[in-house]
Design an enzyme around this catalytic site. Structure first.
Site, PDB file in Angstrom:
ATOM      1  CE1 TYR A   1      53.365  10.907  72.593  1.00 50.68           C
ATOM      2  CE2 TYR A   1      54.085   9.131  71.149  1.00 50.68           C
ATOM      3  CZ  TYR A   1      54.286  10.380  71.706  1.00 50.68           C
ATOM      4  OH  TYR A   1      55.409  11.107  71.374  1.00 50.68           O
TER       5      TYR A   1
ATOM      6  CG  HIS B   1      53.900   8.467  66.238  1.00 50.09           C
ATOM      7  ND1 HIS B   1      54.283   9.313  67.255  1.00 50.09           N
ATOM      8  CD2 HIS B   1      54.945   8.423  65.387  1.00 50.09           C
ATOM      9  CE1 HIS B   1      55.506   9.759  67.034  1.00 50.09           C
ATOM     10  NE2 HIS B   1      55.926   9.233  65.908  1.00 50.09           N
ATOM     11  N   PRO B   2      49.881  10.067  65.910  1.00 48.69           N
ATOM     12  CG  PRO B   2      47.587   9.837  66.219  1.00 48.69           C
ATOM     13  CD  PRO B   2      48.776   9.155  65.603  1.00 48.69           C
ATOM     14  CB  CYS B   3      52.200  13.446  69.790  1.00 51.54           C
ATOM     15  SG  CYS B   3      53.644  13.185  68.748  1.00 51.54           S
ATOM     16  CE  LYS B   4      50.148  17.496  73.380  1.00 52.75           C
ATOM     17  NZ  LYS B   4      50.080  18.934  73.720  1.00 52.75           N
TER      18      LYS B   4
END
Length: 293
Positions: A164, A216-219
Site C-alpha cells: 500500500y 492498516h488503512p488500505c487507502k
C-alpha cells in the site's frame, strides 16, 4: 490467520517503489517513511526505532530502522465507552470512500490519558480547522496508576507496507498483570466502526511467534490527499493576509515549494497518520498531539 498469510504474501510479492509521489498520491516511499520516522522520534521520544531479527529484516530499510515502537502505552477504558449515539457521530464524522472517517469526536474526556509534552515547532496554518482536536486530551496530564482492573498496556509497532506504500500499525496488548491479551480482547479496544474494516489478526512481522492485531488503512493515501487539499486551501487563504511573509514561528526559513503545494510536509506524515489511528483506538493514549505539526 488466512488473511495474515495473504497479507504477508502480498507484501513479499509487491515490488519496492522508491519513487516519490507523495504530493500526487499521498503514498510514501521507504526513504520517506524513514524521514517521517526520524521526525516522529525527534518530536516524541516515547517512539523509538527498532531492529528486527536478521531473517525478518527488510533490505530496503536501514537495519536499525525496520520499524517504530512505543511500549507500555496505557488504555484505561474500552473503545465502546468512547462512543456516543449514532446521531452525534454522524454530525461529527465524514466517511471517505475507502471507509476511513475524516475526524472522530469523543463524547467525554479521559482524565487519565497520558499525553507527553512535546517540543514546540510551528503549526501548519489553520490545520486545526480540518482536524478535530477533541480527539486529544489536554497536554501535561500526570499519569496515575489507580489500580483500575480495566487497565491494559499496549506495545505499538509501525512498519512500512510495500503493498500500500503507507505505514501500517500493529498492536500487542497486555493486561494489568503483564499477561498477553487474546486477539478478541484486543479487538475490544478498537472502535466498532473499524473493527471489521481495518483490523486483522496477524503474526507480528518484526518478531517471531507474536500474535498482534494490525490496523492498516488500505487507502490511507486517499485520506492524506484530503488533508493536503484542506491544508493547501488554508495556506492560500492565509497568503491573502500575509502575501510577502508566509512563515510561521521564529527563525524559520520560508516554506518550501513542497510545503506550499501540499500544506503538510512528508516528514510530518506519521503525526497525521497517528491522528487517524486515534479514531480507531480512542482509548489507547499514545503520543500524537498535533502541536508537532
Amino acid at each position: 490467520m488466512l488473511r495474515s498469510k495473504l497479507s504477508s504474501l502480498r507484501e513479499y510479492l509487491t515490488p519496492i517503489n522508491h519513487n516519490s509521489n507523495y504530493e500526487t498520491s499521498g503514498e510514501i516511499s521507504p526513504e520517506e517513511f524513514v524521514q517521517a520516522g526520524d521526525y516522529l522520534v525527534y518530536k516524541f521520544p516515547t517512539w523509538q526505532w527498532g531492529s528486527a531479527p536478521k531473517k525478518l529484516q527488510k533490505d530496503f530499510l536501514p537495519p536499525d530502522k525496520q520499524f517504530l515502537i512505543t511500549k507500555h502505552v496505557p488504555s484505561y477504558q474500552r473503545a465502546q465507552s468512547y462512543l456516543g449515539n449514532t446521531e452525534d457521530l454522524a454530525e461529527d464524522e465524514e466517511e471517505l470512500d475507502d471507509g476511513w472517517v475524516k475526524s472522530h469526536r469523543l463524547t467525554h474526556e479521559d482524565p487519565k490519558r497520558d499525553i507527553a509534552t512535546d517540543k514546540k515547532v510551528p503549526d501548519i496554518e489553520d490545520l486545526d480547522d480540518f482536524i478535530d482536536e477533541d480527539a486529544e486530551d489536554a497536554d501535561g496530564e500526570e499519569f496515575q496508576d489507580l489500580g483500575n482492573s480495566n487497565l491494559r498496556r499496549y506495545d505499538l509497532y509501525i512498519t512500512y507496507s510495500t503493498s500500500y506504500r503507507v505505514p501500517k500499525m500493529y498492536l500487542v496488548g497486555f493486561n494489568d498483570n503483564g499477561i498477553p491479551l487474546l486477539p478478541h480482547q484486543m479487538f475490544e479496544d478498537i472502535s466498532g466502526d473499524y473493527r471489521d474494516k481495518t483490523a486483522t489478526i496477524e503474526n507480528l512481522p518484526v518478531s517471531f511467534n507474536t500474535t498482534s492485531v494490525s490496523i492498516h488503512p488500505c487507502k490511507h493515501s486517499s485520506v492524506m490527499k484530503v488533508l493536503m487539499k484542506h491544508a493547501k486551501t488554508s495556506r492560500e487563504k492565509a497568503r491573502e493576509f500575509e502575501p510577502e511573509a508566509f512563515v510561521t514561528g521564529e527563525n524559520l526559513e520560508p516554506a518550501t515549494e513542497t510545503t506550499q503545494d501540499t500544506g503538510i510536509r512528508v516528514d510530518q506524515y506519521l503525526v497525521v497518520f497517528l491522528k487517524f489511528i486515534a479514531s480507531v483506538t480512542p482509548g489507547i493514549g499514545y503520543d500524537y498531539t498535533m502541536d508537532a505539526l
